[in-house]
Design a protein around this motif. Sequence first.
Motif, PDB file in Angstrom:
ATOM      1  N   ALA A 422       0.857  -1.006   0.116  1.00 27.24           N
ATOM      2  CA  ALA A 422      -0.146   0.065  -0.120  1.00 27.24           C
ATOM      3  C   ALA A 422       0.859   1.346  -0.152  1.00 27.24           C
ATOM      4  N   GLU A 423       0.581   2.038  -1.097  1.00 29.61           N
ATOM      5  CA  GLU A 423       1.320   3.387  -0.968  1.00 29.61           C
ATOM      6  C   GLU A 423       0.388   4.477  -0.964  1.00 29.61           C
ATOM      7  N   ILE A 424       0.628   5.562  -0.078  1.00 30.11           N
ATOM      8  CA  ILE A 424      -0.333   6.656   0.126  1.00 30.11           C
ATOM      9  C   ILE A 424       0.078   8.053  -0.383  1.00 30.11           C
ATOM     10  N   ILE A 425      -0.621   8.758  -0.754  1.00 29.65           N
ATOM     11  CA  ILE A 425      -0.265  10.116  -1.121  1.00 29.65           C
ATOM     12  C   ILE A 425      -1.018  11.119  -0.182  1.00 29.65           C
ATOM     13  N   PRO A 426      -0.511  11.868   0.807  1.00 29.02           N
ATOM     14  CA  PRO A 426      -1.338  12.757   1.598  1.00 29.02           C
ATOM     15  C   PRO A 426      -1.923  13.773   0.888  1.00 29.02           C
ATOM     16  N   TYR A 427      -3.023  14.098   1.211  1.00 28.26           N
ATOM     17  CA  TYR A 427      -3.869  15.171   0.398  1.00 28.26           C
ATOM     18  C   TYR A 427      -2.916  16.403   0.184  1.00 28.26           C
ATOM     19  N   THR A 428      -1.963  16.812   1.313  1.00 30.00           N
ATOM     20  CA  THR A 428      -1.626  18.053   1.311  1.00 30.00           C
ATOM     21  C   THR A 428      -0.252  18.000   0.430  1.00 30.00           C
ATOM     22  N   ASP A 429       0.209  16.458  -0.233  1.00 32.06           N
ATOM     23  CA  ASP A 429       1.357  16.396  -0.916  1.00 32.06           C
ATOM     24  C   ASP A 429       0.935  16.191  -2.214  1.00 32.06           C
ATOM     25  N   LEU A 430      -0.071  16.390  -2.670  1.00 33.01           N
ATOM     26  CA  LEU A 430      -0.567  16.328  -4.119  1.00 33.01           C
ATOM     27  C   LEU A 430       0.195  17.116  -5.178  1.00 33.01           C
ATOM     28  N   ASN A 431       1.071  17.981  -4.884  1.00 31.62           N
ATOM     29  CA  ASN A 431       1.749  18.965  -5.918  1.00 31.62           C
ATOM     30  C   ASN A 431       3.178  18.625  -5.462  1.00 31.62           C
ATOM     31  N   LYS A 432       3.541  17.463  -4.669  1.00 31.29           N
ATOM     32  CA  LYS A 432       5.205  17.495  -4.126  1.00 31.29           C
ATOM     33  C   LYS A 432       5.601  16.081  -4.907  1.00 31.29           C
ATOM     34  N   GLN A 433       6.264  16.387  -6.023  1.00 27.58           N
ATOM     35  CA  GLN A 433       6.878  15.298  -6.941  1.00 27.58           C
ATOM     36  C   GLN A 433       7.607  14.253  -6.271  1.00 27.58           C
ATOM     37  N   TYR A 434       8.302  14.923  -5.129  1.00 26.26           N
ATOM     38  CA  TYR A 434       9.353  13.879  -4.573  1.00 26.26           C
ATOM     39  C   TYR A 434       8.531  12.833  -3.772  1.00 26.26           C
ATOM     40  N   LYS A 435       7.136  13.076  -3.453  1.00 30.99           N
ATOM     41  CA  LYS A 435       6.349  11.985  -2.816  1.00 30.99           C
ATOM     42  C   LYS A 435       6.072  10.896  -4.058  1.00 30.99           C
ATOM     43  N   TYR A 436       5.787  11.205  -5.281  1.00 33.09           N
ATOM     44  CA  TYR A 436       5.536  10.358  -6.425  1.00 33.09           C
ATOM     45  C   TYR A 436       6.927   9.558  -6.761  1.00 33.09           C
ATOM     46  N   LEU A 437       7.845  10.299  -6.495  1.00 32.66           N
ATOM     47  CA  LEU A 437       9.201   9.402  -6.823  1.00 32.66           C
ATOM     48  C   LEU A 437       9.607   8.539  -5.911  1.00 32.66           C
ATOM     49  N   ASN A 438       9.381   8.693  -4.599  1.00 35.52           N
ATOM     50  CA  ASN A 438       9.495   7.898  -3.466  1.00 35.52           C
ATOM     51  C   ASN A 438       8.807   6.516  -3.605  1.00 35.52           C
ATOM     52  N   ILE A 439       7.387   6.806  -4.023  1.00 40.38           N
ATOM     53  CA  ILE A 439       6.375   5.612  -4.292  1.00 40.38           C
ATOM     54  C   ILE A 439       6.971   5.001  -5.459  1.00 40.38           C
ATOM     55  N   LEU A 440       7.326   5.452  -6.592  1.00 37.97           N
ATOM     56  CA  LEU A 440       7.812   4.854  -7.709  1.00 37.97           C
ATOM     57  C   LEU A 440       8.933   4.088  -7.587  1.00 37.97           C
ATOM     58  N   LEU A 441       9.826   4.734  -6.693  1.00 41.86           N
ATOM     59  CA  LEU A 441      10.972   3.686  -6.124  1.00 41.86           C
ATOM     60  C   LEU A 441      10.613   2.442  -5.424  1.00 41.86           C
ATOM     61  N   ASP A 442       9.710   2.835  -4.343  1.00 42.97           N
ATOM     62  CA  ASP A 442       9.145   1.551  -3.655  1.00 42.97           C
ATOM     63  C   ASP A 442       8.706   0.514  -4.686  1.00 42.97           C
ATOM     64  N   ILE A 443       7.938   0.974  -5.673  1.00 46.63           N
ATOM     65  CA  ILE A 443       7.218   0.017  -6.646  1.00 46.63           C
ATOM     66  C   ILE A 443       8.313  -0.510  -7.406  1.00 46.63           C
ATOM     67  N   THR A 444       9.540  -0.054  -7.779  1.00 51.21           N
ATOM     68  CA  THR A 444      10.684  -0.447  -8.460  1.00 51.21           C
ATOM     69  C   THR A 444      11.282  -1.703  -7.600  1.00 51.21           C
ATOM     70  N   MET A 445      11.503  -1.423  -6.398  1.00 48.44           N
ATOM     71  CA  MET A 445      11.989  -2.577  -5.552  1.00 48.44           C
ATOM     72  C   MET A 445      10.866  -3.815  -5.356  1.00 48.44           C
ATOM     73  N   PHE A 446       9.818  -3.341  -5.405  1.00 47.70           N
ATOM     74  CA  PHE A 446       8.751  -4.433  -5.232  1.00 47.70           C
ATOM     75  C   PHE A 446       8.826  -5.485  -6.533  1.00 47.70           C
ATOM     76  N   ILE A 447       8.970  -4.691  -7.809  1.00 51.64           N
ATOM     77  CA  ILE A 447       8.611  -5.654  -8.752  1.00 51.64           C
ATOM     78  C   ILE A 447      10.209  -6.422  -9.440  1.00 51.64           C
ATOM     79  N   TYR A 448      11.074  -5.699  -9.253  1.00 48.17           N
ATOM     80  CA  TYR A 448      12.331  -6.400  -9.480  1.00 48.17           C
ATOM     81  C   TYR A 448      12.955  -7.025  -8.707  1.00 48.17           C
TER      82      TYR A 448
END
Length: 448
Positions: A422-448
């Motif tokens: 489960a990956e979450i995006i806080p409502y207040t972080d909608l425009n903070k791209q580092y949050k999306y980057l960190n989630i995509l990194l987590d997913i990278t570790m999950f699938i490879y």
Amino acid sequence: MADYNGIAQLNPKYTFDEFIVGANNNFVQAAAFAVARHPGKKYNPLFIYGGVGLGKTHIMHAIGNYIKVQNPLVKISYITTEKFISEVIEAVKNGNISEFRSHYRTLDLLLVDDVQFLSQGESIQEEFFHTFNILHDSGKQIVLTSDKPPKKLSGIEERLQSRFEWGLIADIKPADLETRIAILKKKANEDNIQVSEKLLLYIATNLKSNIRELEGFLKRLNVYSSMENTSINIELVQTLIGELMPDEKTEASAAAGSSPAAAGISVSQPSFIEEQPESGVSSSQSGQQESTPVPTQIASPGVTAPAETAVALQPKASDAIGNLRPVNAAFFYPEGCEKEFQKMKAQFREVILKNKFKFYLESVFEKDYCHTKKVNTFMLAELCKTNKVNIAIILLPPPNTASDENFENNLFEAFESNELSAEIIPYTDLNKQYKYLNILLDITMFIY
């Protein structure tokens, strides 16, 4: 009919040998080991409390695993409070309450995570009260965890609070610097991550919140360095810590009075995609992994996935993202926040292309949830399991609008117990791209 095979839920990786002992948790470890050696005789119940990601669940599983090794025939059940509540409701609905009681009231060891969530209803507390009494009177061991000590558990009946205090109450605190370094060293050795002791000290000095954050950061470092085919160095560490804490200076940087970039250090952005093959060469011919198939969605009550939303993240033929590998995901968002949800998806798309990831997120289904009422997080996890989706991305409600202040913790508990991500995006972080980057990194570790 519910399957009450609680023993299967013990994580074999969570043992006393794997638990790093420091000044913050040595009392808890000693108490837990005493309980494991003499269940039902030393401290009953053992009540462990502390913040998120400090090792409460690890030490609880360690007790169960130790006892199971000593006596393979012992009856053990590990369960989260959310799951316990769900099982009570299911048992009542299906007329199986006798079977439910027979299981829980004949255990030798009951391990219950996050008992603060028992505040959800009097009938649930009543069931837990009688289960507790029967086990305790029979000399069976009970171990409980919570985020607060018994006296501070709001919504919990006084008679339950007093019983929680019958045994031993032990708190687990955030790890000190020495313990954080030891945790990082152990994790680096286990995962064969090559990182110097100076860098481990730097990381431990700047990341102080919890163990999960430390271990997750080390995994991110490993992903970056392996994809860039370069060693882990101070520039990379500083870059990732800066993305994790964009509004704070690291202690080393603050002492110097400047950021790495300001000091003249060139920090390159890691690349996440190999060069695309020339025209006429397929991805399979060039050695790239083929796209994974999208599972067929199984209809679930209360879930709709219209064609126009279910494929919202799928690329157009002319889109650069169309050459990437699809990763199936489920999306949840608060009722009335459709525009914000679309913005979130657009941000994911932009970050994927900007950072050259090798995959994109393919939406298997999208579901809104009513955040002004209690959300059944286990139902959300079950929806993902039913649709064979291992990754869920959840947009949290706007500030001060959720009826359940523990919603985020409940989400993680529900998804972890079902072995889902489960990956979450806080409502207040909608425009903070580092949050999306960190989630995509987590997913990278999950699938490879």
